[in-house]
Design an enzyme around this catalytic site. Sequence first.
Site, PDB file in Angstrom:
ATOM      1  N   ARG A 147      36.564  62.791 126.429  1.00 37.72           N
ATOM      2  CA  ARG A 147      36.588  63.484 125.148  1.00 37.72           C
ATOM      3  C   ARG A 147      35.185  63.975 124.857  1.00 37.72           C
ATOM      4  O   ARG A 147      34.238  63.179 124.930  1.00 37.72           O
ATOM      5  CB  ARG A 147      37.043  62.516 124.047  1.00 37.72           C
ATOM      6  N   TYR A 159      30.795  64.449 112.760  1.00 39.12           N
ATOM      7  CA  TYR A 159      31.653  63.409 113.308  1.00 39.12           C
ATOM      8  C   TYR A 159      31.494  63.302 114.818  1.00 39.12           C
ATOM      9  O   TYR A 159      31.384  64.313 115.523  1.00 39.12           O
ATOM     10  CB  TYR A 159      33.136  63.708 112.983  1.00 39.12           C
ATOM     11  N   ASP A 210      38.405  66.134 119.649  1.00 41.21           N
ATOM     12  CA  ASP A 210      38.937  65.594 118.399  1.00 41.21           C
ATOM     13  C   ASP A 210      38.441  66.460 117.231  1.00 41.21           C
ATOM     14  O   ASP A 210      37.242  66.481 116.940  1.00 41.21           O
ATOM     15  CB  ASP A 210      38.428  64.151 118.224  1.00 41.21           C
ATOM     16  N   HIS A 212      39.358  65.983 114.265  1.00 38.64           N
ATOM     17  CA  HIS A 212      39.203  64.967 113.209  1.00 38.64           C
ATOM     18  C   HIS A 212      39.682  65.476 111.858  1.00 38.64           C
ATOM     19  O   HIS A 212      39.001  65.320 110.844  1.00 38.64           O
ATOM     20  CB  HIS A 212      37.738  64.511 113.128  1.00 38.64           C
ATOM     21  N   GLU A 236      42.963  66.996 119.386  1.00 37.70           N
ATOM     22  CA  GLU A 236      43.381  65.851 118.567  1.00 37.70           C
ATOM     23  C   GLU A 236      43.168  66.106 117.088  1.00 37.70           C
ATOM     24  O   GLU A 236      42.170  66.675 116.679  1.00 37.70           O
ATOM     25  CB  GLU A 236      42.568  64.631 118.979  1.00 37.70           C
ATOM     26  N   GLU A 262      46.327  58.952 114.537  1.00 33.99           N
ATOM     27  CA  GLU A 262      45.623  57.657 114.522  1.00 33.99           C
ATOM     28  C   GLU A 262      45.530  57.093 113.108  1.00 33.99           C
ATOM     29  O   GLU A 262      45.351  55.898 112.940  1.00 33.99           O
ATOM     30  CB  GLU A 262      44.251  57.775 115.138  1.00 33.99           C
ATOM     31  N   ARG A 283      49.342  59.157 118.584  1.00 34.89           N
ATOM     32  CA  ARG A 283      48.064  58.448 118.607  1.00 34.89           C
ATOM     33  C   ARG A 283      48.110  57.112 117.860  1.00 34.89           C
ATOM     34  O   ARG A 283      47.229  56.277 118.020  1.00 34.89           O
ATOM     35  CB  ARG A 283      46.998  59.314 117.926  1.00 34.89           C
ATOM     36  N   GLU A 339      42.904  55.814 124.896  1.00 40.52           N
ATOM     37  CA  GLU A 339      41.488  55.969 124.547  1.00 40.52           C
ATOM     38  C   GLU A 339      40.759  54.677 124.858  1.00 40.52           C
ATOM     39  O   GLU A 339      41.254  53.589 124.560  1.00 40.52           O
ATOM     40  CB  GLU A 339      41.354  56.295 123.059  1.00 40.52           C
ATOM     41  N   TRP A 402      36.947  63.627 106.202  1.00 42.13           N
ATOM     42  CA  TRP A 402      35.864  63.194 107.124  1.00 42.13           C
ATOM     43  C   TRP A 402      36.415  63.139 108.513  1.00 42.13           C
ATOM     44  O   TRP A 402      37.540  62.739 108.767  1.00 42.13           O
ATOM     45  CB  TRP A 402      35.330  61.822 106.750  1.00 42.13           C
TER      46      TRP A 402
HETATM   47  C1  CS2 Z   1      38.182  58.775 116.293  1.00 41.44           C
HETATM   48  C2  CS2 Z   1      37.745  57.469 115.745  1.00 41.44           C
HETATM   49  O1  CS2 Z   1      38.408  57.633 118.333  1.00 41.44           O
HETATM   50  C3  CS2 Z   1      38.804  58.596 117.655  1.00 41.44           C
HETATM   51  O2  CS2 Z   1      39.654  59.421 118.008  1.00 41.44           O
HETATM   52  O3  CS2 Z   1      39.010  59.521 115.458  1.00 41.44           O
HETATM   53  O4  CS2 Z   1      36.459  57.241 116.213  1.00 41.44           O
HETATM   54  C4  CS2 Z   1      37.745  57.320 114.240  1.00 41.44           C
HETATM   55  O5  CS2 Z   1      36.800  58.218 113.684  1.00 41.44           O
HETATM   56  C5  CS2 Z   1      37.401  55.887 113.903  1.00 41.44           C
HETATM   57  O6  CS2 Z   1      38.303  55.045 114.546  1.00 41.44           O
HETATM   58  C6  CS2 Z   1      37.437  55.656 112.403  1.00 41.44           C
HETATM   59  O7  CS2 Z   1      37.198  54.303 112.124  1.00 41.44           O
HETATM   60 MG    MG Z   2      40.417  60.653 116.509  1.00 41.58          MG
END
Ligand code: CS2
Ligand code: MG
Length: 402
Positions: A147, A159, A210, A212, A236, A262, A283, A339, A402
């Site tokens: 990633r 991020y 990602d 995000h 993602e 996620e 996810r 992951e 975020w």
């Molecule tokens: C992220 C995470 O791993 C990922 O795909 O989205 O790092 C996420 O930001 C964190 O798990 C938040 O605690």
């Molecule tokens: Mg993520």
Amino acid sequence: MKITDAKVIVCSPGRNFVTLKIYTDQDIYGLGDATLNGREKAVVTYLEDYCIPALIGKDPRNTEDIWHYFYKGVYWKRGAVTMTAISAIDMALWDIKAKTLNTPLYNLLGGKSRNGILVYAHANGKNINEAIENTGKEIEKGFLAVRVQSGIPGIGHTYGVAEGNKPYEPAQKGLPREDYWDSTKYLNFIPFLFEKVREVVGNDIHLLHDVHHRCTPIEAARLAKELEPFHLFWLEDPVSGELQEGLRLVRQHSVTPIAIGEVFNTVYDYTTLITEQLIDYIRMPLVHGGGITHLTKIAAMASIYHIQTGFHGATDLSPVNMAAALHFNTAINNFGIQEYMPHQDIVHEVFSINYHFKSGYMYINDAPGIGVDIDEQKARKFPYSMACLPVNRKTDGTMFYW
Ligand code: CS2
Ligand code: MG
């Protein structure tokens, strides 16, 4: 067999973790990950005040009934805190069930469908050169999937980019840091990033990215379309998943595979996404998605629509979750990828693990149950300290995702 006691172990070896330990009258105990990054204490309270007292006396092998006791039986349903608590209970009960049968957990989930579990690494950099350099480093370690995240020219801290040489850890001590975001700069930069990464790594490495949750559906459609030439393994969280039908627009414009969820915590977050085939990977991890009992049902539903798993596996999910996920990934047919952000060594002073990485894949051993243990004495050496995830504003100050 009866549950005789349970307790929540909170520790912070490098970062905060919450672990549920359930004891039985047959000298067997089970562990469940109850970590919810930045909201740890909410889960602790939910477990200690509302779940553990109701668990005492129940037969731990009755995983289906106990899951519904804490889901259907509770009036105020769903949500990250509630479902993380249920996930931890469920994980611990499956750990007990497998230990009682003296077999590794995967044998209760269908046995071995594969030996090695394909995983992806994280590579990030403050700028494109650093991101490309660190992608190469992960490939040298043997990863077949990476990633890639990068700082965005014109945006400060963003991020997914580690600070200095520290491992990437988004939660910071105290109240949330405020980050700033510019979608235009991001959208103009990312296709260029992947064009350059592909030039360097070639076409055989799986590349992931990602977003995000930070695009609108039409922005995500543009990004997914412009990334098509670089054949990403997945894009993602392109949009915030609350509006499931928002993914229809992305799907109409691009064949870039989509992974989402996620931050989801029940099957109801996925119903439109799965039944309309708006995504390619789910996810939602065991630790936040209702545990093994719930995810086996969701994975089965997803398999009908050619959707695979791609569980979240960041460092803020504990080794208990990682091991349980590897058992799950070993057994199900529609496994996609896992992951894998390796925990810092200090974490393994507290958690003893039963898995290892080799040449792009993770392997889990045949220890009974989930196969991870926690050293409570060592855990006490690392007391909890509040840490929060950042918040994010647009450059004009508007609060954003975020
Ligand atoms: C992220 C995470 O791993 C990922 O795909 O989205 O790092 C996420 O930001 C964190 O798990 C938040 O605690
Ligand atoms: Mg993520």
